[in-house]
Design a protein around this motif. Structure first.
Motif: not given
Length: 130
Positions: A27-31, A43-46, A54-55, A60-62
């Motif tokens: 899914r799309r992350g906050p970044n 993990a969110e990869l941009v 990598l975020f 709990a998505d903190r």
């Protein structure tokens, strides 16, 4: 399909369904990047140009602090493979650059090691999000 094979396929589906149900779809992350499960975290990869960020997030998505975290990414893009080491560049982000250009169709495999934990892997298609 014979009745025996049909029953085996049906039972396999029942056995695997609970496992598949626990994982989140990418899914799309906050970044703005693609966010997937990695181990018990997210993990969110941009990907932009030749840079990866990598975020990390807990269940709990903190955001997770990245001090002591190591990560390596194998990129397949434009018919070439590149390996990029990511290093902390802030409290909650790892980043690195490499010999690739972010484009649709690229694939990335992230190997992430948090302090005191075993390595975990996740697969990304960061430019092919919905």
């Amino acid at each position: 399909m014979t009745p025996r094979r049909h029953l085996a396929a049906l039972l396999t589906g029942f056995v695997l369904a609970p496992v598949a149900g626990r994982a989140h779809e990418p899914r799309r992350g906050p970044n703005g990047g693609q966010k997937v499960d990695i181990g018990s975290n997210h993990a969110e990869l941009v990907a932009e140009g030749n840079t990866l960020r990598l975020f990390l997030f807990d269940g709990a998505d903190r955001p997770i602090p990245v001090a002591g975290v190591t990560a390596q990414v194998v990129i397949l893009a434009g018919g070439r493979q590149a390996t990029i080491a990511l290093a902390p560049t802030g409290d909650t982000v790892l980043a690195g650059t490499g010999d690739f250009v972010a484009a649709r169709g690229m694939r990335a495999v992230v190997t992430l090691t948090l302090p005191g934990q075993r390595p975990a892997q996740a697969r990304f298609t960061p430019m092919d999000q919905n």
